[in-house]
Design a protein around this motif. Structure first.
Motif, PDB file in Angstrom:
ATOM      1  N   GLY A  16      -2.820  -7.003   2.988  1.00 52.00           N
ATOM      2  CA  GLY A  16      -2.727  -5.590   2.648  1.00 52.00           C
ATOM      3  C   GLY A  16      -3.079  -5.333   1.195  1.00 52.00           C
ATOM      4  N   GLY A  17      -2.616  -6.213   0.315  1.00 55.41           N
ATOM      5  CA  GLY A  17      -2.928  -6.063  -1.101  1.00 55.41           C
ATOM      6  C   GLY A  17      -4.417  -6.217  -1.376  1.00 55.41           C
ATOM      7  N   VAL A  18      -5.061  -7.196  -0.720  1.00 54.24           N
ATOM      8  CA  VAL A  18      -6.492  -7.427  -0.917  1.00 54.24           C
ATOM      9  C   VAL A  18      -7.300  -6.234  -0.409  1.00 54.24           C
ATOM     10  N   LEU A  19      -6.990  -5.771   0.814  1.00 52.31           N
ATOM     11  CA  LEU A  19      -7.738  -4.648   1.387  1.00 52.31           C
ATOM     12  C   LEU A  19      -7.550  -3.373   0.565  1.00 52.31           C
ATOM     13  N   TRP A  52      -6.417   1.589   1.307  1.00 51.37           N
ATOM     14  CA  TRP A  52      -5.287   1.354   2.208  1.00 51.37           C
ATOM     15  C   TRP A  52      -5.649   1.690   3.647  1.00 51.37           C
ATOM     16  N   ARG A  53      -6.649   2.535   3.830  1.00 45.49           N
ATOM     17  CA  ARG A  53      -7.039   2.926   5.191  1.00 45.49           C
ATOM     18  C   ARG A  53      -7.520   1.718   6.005  1.00 45.49           C
ATOM     19  N   TYR A  54      -8.058   0.714   5.322  1.00 43.83           N
ATOM     20  CA  TYR A  54      -8.523  -0.485   6.028  1.00 43.83           C
ATOM     21  C   TYR A  54      -7.367  -1.365   6.487  1.00 43.83           C
ATOM     22  N   LEU A  65       8.646   9.087   1.623  1.00 41.90           N
ATOM     23  CA  LEU A  65       7.698   7.975   1.782  1.00 41.90           C
ATOM     24  C   LEU A  65       8.267   6.857   2.645  1.00 41.90           C
ATOM     25  N   GLN A  66       9.598   6.631   2.558  1.00 37.96           N
ATOM     26  CA  GLN A  66      10.201   5.551   3.339  1.00 37.96           C
ATOM     27  C   GLN A  66      10.024   5.752   4.838  1.00 37.96           C
ATOM     28  N   ALA A 109       0.797  -1.226   0.000  1.00 40.72           N
ATOM     29  CA  ALA A 109       0.000   0.000   0.000  1.00 40.72           C
ATOM     30  C   ALA A 109       0.832   1.280   0.000  1.00 40.72           C
ATOM     31  N   LEU A 110       2.135   1.196   0.209  1.00 39.56           N
ATOM     32  CA  LEU A 110       2.948   2.407   0.361  1.00 39.56           C
ATOM     33  C   LEU A 110       2.811   3.392  -0.807  1.00 39.56           C
TER      34      LEU A 110
END
Length: 493
Positions: free
Chosen positions: A162-165, A171-173, A54-55, A39-40
């Motif tokens: 994380g990818g699925v959500l 990404w908030r989820y 971002l890192q 999600a980053l």
């Protein structure tokens, strides 16, 4: 099996309830470690992060998690592990809500700092509650085996979740999912876990606390800085030099302190030294392998992020099975034998991936098989290192011992990727517009994978030789030089 032995391997209903809560929390934190990986980029574009900043979404978490781990592990011994566990769960729940609602980079970084602190609070106190709830022996080994299995499953599954959500919702989820789970675990822990605290409560070693926390913060910042600035940067080496000075100062302070944060007799104990060495090797090299395989799968075989995440599901399955069977294996090999075996399996399965090529079918098959078997060995090494590094230590100092073990875990995750990334980059060849060719990425990743495997095998050999020598030479209790009544430490067998 004799009834007495069967009884020793059976948990009471109360112990099962305690273990479910503690393992649930450890799994939750393991998922959190990797859930934002995919999600980053989306977080960066939505909140206005620059490429150079971002890192910090990852670095802010790693800094606080590793930097404060030992301190909070020891504080748990003094003020109560259940109390700290509940504080950490509450902090994680609130910070996850803040992260999910964040509308600016500053608020996101603040939430990640708080999540890192929550990790530093809950991880050692949760591990200490496990080790103090189960006496040293088969039941504790079984509990730690399940803990290791769920940790690795969480690390592997976090990126997939994380990818699925992120794809299906937002990404908030990735943050919001922690809120109901955190609330449930908080109230469950309140109901089923009893307080665990050292009977002897000396004053907190303030000079030692300051120097070790600052030293660990500087060390992690220096390592993560190597990813940003490169290993040739004066800033990287300057920060690491500051870290070395602070950590040496901490050791000197502990030698002289009346009530040290980390008594030197524990730091020098054979089981603590070599247990944590094994943990550092297995965690750092496995996290590096995941990074290198991600490069290979996406840039050489051209899999998308979701497909890449699914590939690591086999690693998670192997890891889960490794944790499930770890107690039975350690019952036959001993904890030292389990660590050597686990590292050897992990090292060999990693090293053979040096033969990876551009053939997609062969590459996918090789990764699935080797990560499955290697994941089994990885978790066997994790369980063994946890057993070794916490064995022979009084309950009053289990927070310190588990804090050291958890700190090793966090530093391993932080250390492996920048080191192996630099080794891979050295073999990329000529870059075009700063980007390596497909052949260059293949050469670099396979070379670094070979080095990774050799490091793990070398670690297995070192521990096989030196832990055996140390065990034979430290069969007598290790005592503090100034106090003949100090609790004894013996190396794990």
């Amino acid at each position: 099996m004799p009834k007495t032995q069967s009884a020793q391997l059976s948990m009471t209903g109360k112990q099962k309830a305690i273990l479910i809560v503690l393992l649930g929390a450890q799994f939750m934190f393991a998922v959190d470690f990797s859930i934002l990986t995919v999600a980053l980029p989306k977080i960066g574009s939505d909140l206005g992060f620059g490429l150079d900043s971002l890192q910090w979404v990852s670095t802010a978490f790693a800094l606080t998690a590793a930097g404060f781990m030992l301190l909070f592990g020891r504080i748990g011994d003094l003020v109560g592990r259940k109390k700290l566990f509940l504080i950490g769960m509450a902090l994680l729940t609130v910070s996850s809500l803040v992260g999910g609602l964040a509308t600016s980079p500053e608020l996101m970084i603040a939430a990640r700092v708080a999540q890192g602190l929550a990790t530093a609070v809950v991880t050692p106190s949760g591990m200490a509650l496990i080790t103090t709830s189960f006496e040293e022996g088969p039941l504790r080994t079984k509990a730690l085996g399940l803990n290791g299995a769920l940790l690795s499953l969480g690390f592997a599954g976090g990126a997939v979740l994380g990818g699925v959500l992120t794809d299906l919702l937002s990404w908030r989820y990735d943050f919001f999912i922690n809120v109901p789970v955190g609330v449930a675990l908080f109230f469950a822990a309140t109901a089923v876990i009893k307080e665990s605290v050292s009977e002897d409560r000396p004053k907190l070693d303030v000079p030692g606390s300051i120097t070790v926390t600052a030293g660990l913060l500087a060390f992690v910042y220096g390592i993560t800085g190597a990813e940003r600035e490169g290993w040739g940067s004066p800033q990287t080496w300057g920060t690491l030099l500051v870290a070395a000075v602070l950590l040496i100062s901490f050791y000197v302070i502990e030698l002289r302190a009346a009530a040290p944060l980390a008594p030197v007799r524990i730091l020098k104990a054979n089981s603590v030294k070599f247990g944590n060495l094994g943990g550092l090797i297995t965690f750092s090299m496995e996290s590096a392998l995941s990074f290198l395989l991600t490069l290979y799968l996406q840039q050489v075989l051209h899999l998308n992020p979701f497909q890449t995440g699914l590939m690591f599901g086999f690693l998670g399955l192997g890891a889960f099975l490794g944790g499930t069977f770890a107690s039975k294996i350690l019952a036959r090999t001993g904890s030292k034998g389990g660590m050597v075996l686990g590292l050897a399996v992990q090292g060999v399965m990693t090293g053979v991936l040096f033969l990876l090529g551009e053939n997609k079918t062969m590459g996918i098959a090789a990764v699935l098989v080797t990560t499955f078997v290697g994941g089994f060995g990885h978790v066997l090494a994790i369980v063994s290192y946890t057993v070794i590094s916490t064995s022979g230590i009084e309950d009053s100092e289990q927070g310190l011992a588990t804090g050291l073990a958890a700190m090793t875990q966090q530093i391993g995750f932080t250390l492996g990727i920048p080191v192996m990334s630099a080794i891979a980059a050295s073999q990329y060849g000529v870059l075009k517009n700063g980007v390596a060719s497909k052949a260059g990425v293949l050469d670099g990743t396979t070379f670094a994978i070979l080095v990774d495997g050799l490091v793990v095998i070398a670690g297995a050999l070192v521990i096989a030789v030196l832990l055996r020598s140390a065990n034979s030479s430290t069969s007598a209790p290790v005592r503090a030089a100034s106090d003949e009544e100090e609790p004894s430490l013996t190396a794990a067998h």
